[in-house]
Design an enzyme around this catalytic site. Structure first.
Site, PDB file in Angstrom:
ATOM      1  N   SER A  75      -0.206 -12.731   3.243  1.00 27.72           N
ATOM      2  CA  SER A  75       0.605 -13.261   2.151  1.00 27.72           C
ATOM      3  C   SER A  75       2.072 -13.098   2.485  1.00 27.72           C
ATOM      4  O   SER A  75       2.430 -12.653   3.569  1.00 27.72           O
ATOM      5  CB  SER A  75       0.295 -12.526   0.860  1.00 27.72           C
ATOM      6  OG  SER A  75       0.690 -11.181   0.973  1.00 27.72           O
ATOM      7  N   LYS A  76       2.883 -13.440   1.546  1.00 30.85           N
ATOM      8  CA  LYS A  76       4.323 -13.438   1.780  1.00 30.85           C
ATOM      9  C   LYS A  76       4.853 -12.121   2.333  1.00 30.85           C
ATOM     10  O   LYS A  76       5.760 -12.100   3.122  1.00 30.85           O
ATOM     11  CB  LYS A  76       5.043 -13.756   0.473  1.00 30.85           C
ATOM     12  CG  LYS A  76       5.433 -15.207   0.354  1.00 30.85           C
ATOM     13  CD  LYS A  76       6.477 -15.388  -0.722  1.00 30.85           C
ATOM     14  CE  LYS A  76       5.834 -15.339  -2.093  1.00 30.85           C
ATOM     15  NZ  LYS A  76       6.729 -15.833  -3.152  1.00 30.85           N
ATOM     16  N   ARG A  77       4.255 -11.069   1.889  1.00 35.07           N
ATOM     17  CA  ARG A  77       4.824  -9.782   2.290  1.00 35.07           C
ATOM     18  C   ARG A  77       4.716  -9.525   3.789  1.00 35.07           C
ATOM     19  O   ARG A  77       5.244  -8.573   4.317  1.00 35.07           O
ATOM     20  CB  ARG A  77       4.188  -8.653   1.497  1.00 35.07           C
ATOM     21  CG  ARG A  77       2.747  -8.338   1.893  1.00 35.07           C
ATOM     22  CD  ARG A  77       2.127  -7.367   0.903  1.00 35.07           C
ATOM     23  NE  ARG A  77       0.951  -7.965   0.281  1.00 35.07           N
ATOM     24  CZ  ARG A  77      -0.222  -7.345   0.200  1.00 35.07           C
ATOM     25  NH1 ARG A  77      -0.360  -6.150   0.679  1.00 35.07           N
ATOM     26  NH2 ARG A  77      -1.249  -7.931  -0.350  1.00 35.07           N
ATOM     27  N   HIS A  78       3.973 -10.373   4.492  1.00 34.42           N
ATOM     28  CA  HIS A  78       3.873 -10.182   5.928  1.00 34.42           C
ATOM     29  C   HIS A  78       4.891 -10.990   6.709  1.00 34.42           C
ATOM     30  O   HIS A  78       4.795 -11.116   7.916  1.00 34.42           O
ATOM     31  CB  HIS A  78       2.476 -10.537   6.403  1.00 34.42           C
ATOM     32  CG  HIS A  78       1.430  -9.611   5.869  1.00 34.42           C
ATOM     33  ND1 HIS A  78       0.514 -10.015   4.942  1.00 34.42           N
ATOM     34  CD2 HIS A  78       1.194  -8.313   6.097  1.00 34.42           C
ATOM     35  CE1 HIS A  78      -0.253  -8.984   4.625  1.00 34.42           C
ATOM     36  NE2 HIS A  78       0.138  -7.938   5.309  1.00 34.42           N
ATOM     37  N   GLY A  79       5.837 -11.556   5.986  1.00 36.77           N
ATOM     38  CA  GLY A  79       6.878 -12.272   6.704  1.00 36.77           C
ATOM     39  C   GLY A  79       6.583 -13.752   6.850  1.00 36.77           C
ATOM     40  O   GLY A  79       5.967 -14.350   5.979  1.00 36.77           O
TER      41      GLY A  79
END
Length: 485
Positions: free
Chosen positions: A256-260
RNA sequence: GGCCCGUUGGUCAAGAGGCUAAGACAUCGCCCUCUCACGGCGAAAACAUGGGUUCGAUUCCCGUACGGGUCACCA
């Protein structure tokens, strides 16, 4: 040609960007349909009014176009079961929800949000709706409705028993009904929830195979129950293993977004080729049978794809391998095609005739297009460099002093040279090296460093000098001599 | 926490009761070589664990551990 024996759909909600996990779902959905020459539908699920993002649908459509995932029905292309945007189908959902109420499979609920929140706080995780309105007397329901009290419509889940369905990937999935919530079908704002409208739409649109991520594995019994309540035929469920990402702390979780940078747009902006991305993600969770080949065009994937090749276990998205794939794809590009794709990534474009000679030097040396600029910038402008550091190489036994000794000879030999091309340069310089009792590797190292200002370059000394031209080459040699003095 | 799913080298993965347990990326070494890449060759590296079933389990069953997913008027 197109038939409806297999109908799949990609049904994203327009959140503003195309997540790579979503793309992979779209791809598999497309492949499953197209392998059988079936129909692939795009449907926009925009029933969450609070999360609407302007232009988000265009991002989705654009991504599908760029990746070649052509849909047979959907926004922009129409189809016999449109419209394909849920907000435009709003009126049909209430009708079906009321039908469910009539059938005794759903009910009106007048509980306030406040009450529900209080319930949550009481029960903590694992709590849920207490089915307060499940058995409201008919008269009370009528009265509430008449009084205009806001309501939602909830699914009436059987209190006991189990619900079972067959998943094409995970096999038999069985859930105790008591584990299931009386989920909301219609929201107070008149819009349906995903839980409800996707079932109605899939049925109405003739979807035969529901392809989605395995995060839906546990909620699917509720959907199966809905099909049953309507008396509709349940679709084939194809749940896909999750795509995982590694967070900065090293833990693995749903991508998801939190992985860049994991949106398709981020990847292409970074110089990954759409065809390489498609090829790579196709292999994340699926493996072709009877081949060790890893390179597939979309058409080849379509032919090779099979449900049996889909894995159950989640896979970690690996940038290293994507980068390798991408490099391979870049190397396969024709010079013209490479140039076309490279140009947008070059800040200071060299003169056309120079560019045509520079590009072949970088094409085999990059993993992604965004690496080009940094590799060729020195052609346009000699970088600043620390001579003492640059002219230092243990393998070739180069020291600043040794380099200083070589430079004058280099300059004089080169200024006498009339024929300026790679072969001539190489012949002259190696001959000169031999005459001066220097190893050609050492001499060429010094020449290359002087002429590029870099210890690592795409191409060798003579290739670079050839492109730079005589005048610029001699000027840079001069500069090096000065810096070494 | 309940429920569900998963577990082959660092990563992607083949395998489907009997194999020296494929292959790819990454890593390391060698070769090629005017640096770096590309290319070639090679090395190291895995069946989470305990019990069954079986003549024989990576493969089938159960438990355990670990990982993940899910429990919204989000999809």
């Amino acid at each position: 040609m197109i038939n409806r024996t297999v109908v799949t759909r990609f049904a994203p909600s327009p959140t503003g960007y195309m997540h790579i996990g979503n793309l992979r779902t779209a791809l598999y959905s497309y492949l499953i349909a197209k392998h059988e020459n079936g129909t692939f539908i795009l449907r926009i699920e925009d029933t969450d009014r609070e999360r609407l993002v302007e232009g988000a649908t265009d991002v989705i459509i654009d991504t599908l176009r760029v990746t070649g995932l052509r849909y047979d029905e959907g926004p922009g292309v129409g189809g016999e079961n449109g419209p394909y945007v849920q907000s435009e189908r709003k009126d049909i959902y209430l009708r079906y929800a009321e039908e469910l109420v009539r059938r005794g499979a759903a009910y009106y609920c007048f509980c306030s949000k406040e009450r529900l929140e209080a319930l949550h706080e009481e029960d903590g995780v694992g709590g849920g709706y207490d089915r307060h309105c499940r058995d409201l007397p008919k008269e009370e329901v009528e009265a509430n409705l008449k009084a205009g009290i806001p309501y939602v419509i909830r699914q009436k889940i059987p209190l006991d028993g189990t619900t079972t369905y067959e998943d094409a990937v995970f096999g038999t999935i069985s859930t105790e009904n008591k584990e299931l919530q009386d989920q909301i079908l219609m929201k107070a704002d008149g819009y349906p929830t995903y839980n409800f409208c996707h079932v109605v739409d899939d049925h109405l649109m003739g979807v035969t195979h529901v392809v989605r991520g395995s995060e839906y594995l546990t909620s699917t019994p509720k959907y199966a129950l809905l099909y049953d309540a309507f008396g509709w035929k349940r679709p084939v469920y194809v749940h896909l293993p999750l795509l995982m990402g590694r967070g900065e702390d090293g833990t693995v979780s749903k991508l998801s977004k939190r992985h860049g940078a994991v949106s398709f747009a981020d990847l292409t902006a970074d110089g990954y080729l759409p065809e390489a991305i498609v090829n790579y993600i196709a292999l994340l969770g699926w493996c072709p049978k009877n081949t060790e080949n890893e390179f597939f065009t979309l058409d080849e994937l379509t032919r090779a794809f099979s449900l049996e090749g889909i894995n159950k276990s989640p896979s970690v998205f690996d940038y290293e391998k994507l980068l390798w794939f991408n490099g391979e794809y870049i190397r396969k590009l024709s010079p013209e095609e490479f140039k076309k794709r490279a140009i947008p990534f070059i800040k200071d474009l060299p003169a056309p005739e120079k560019l045509d000679r520079i590009l072949p030097l970088v094409q085999p040396r990059i993993g992604k297009l965004s690496e080009i600029d940094g590799k060729i910038a020195f052609f346009s402008r000699l970088p600043d460099y620390d001579a003492a550091e640059l002219f230092q190489n243990k393998k070739n036994k180069i020291t600043p002093d040794a380099a200083k000794d070589m430079l004058p000879g280099l300059s004089s030999v080169l200024s006498d040279l009339t024929e300026w091309n790679n072969d001539a340069l190489y012949a002259v310089l190696t001959a000169h090296a031999e005459k001066s009792g220097v190893k050609s590797g050492a001499l060429l190292f010094v020449a290359r460093a002087a002429v590029s200002g870099l210890s690592v370059t795409p191409g060798g000394a003579t290739e670079i000098m050839d492109i730079l031209g005589k005048e610029e080459t001699l000027a840079r040699l001069e500069t090096a001599a000065k810096r070494l003095a």
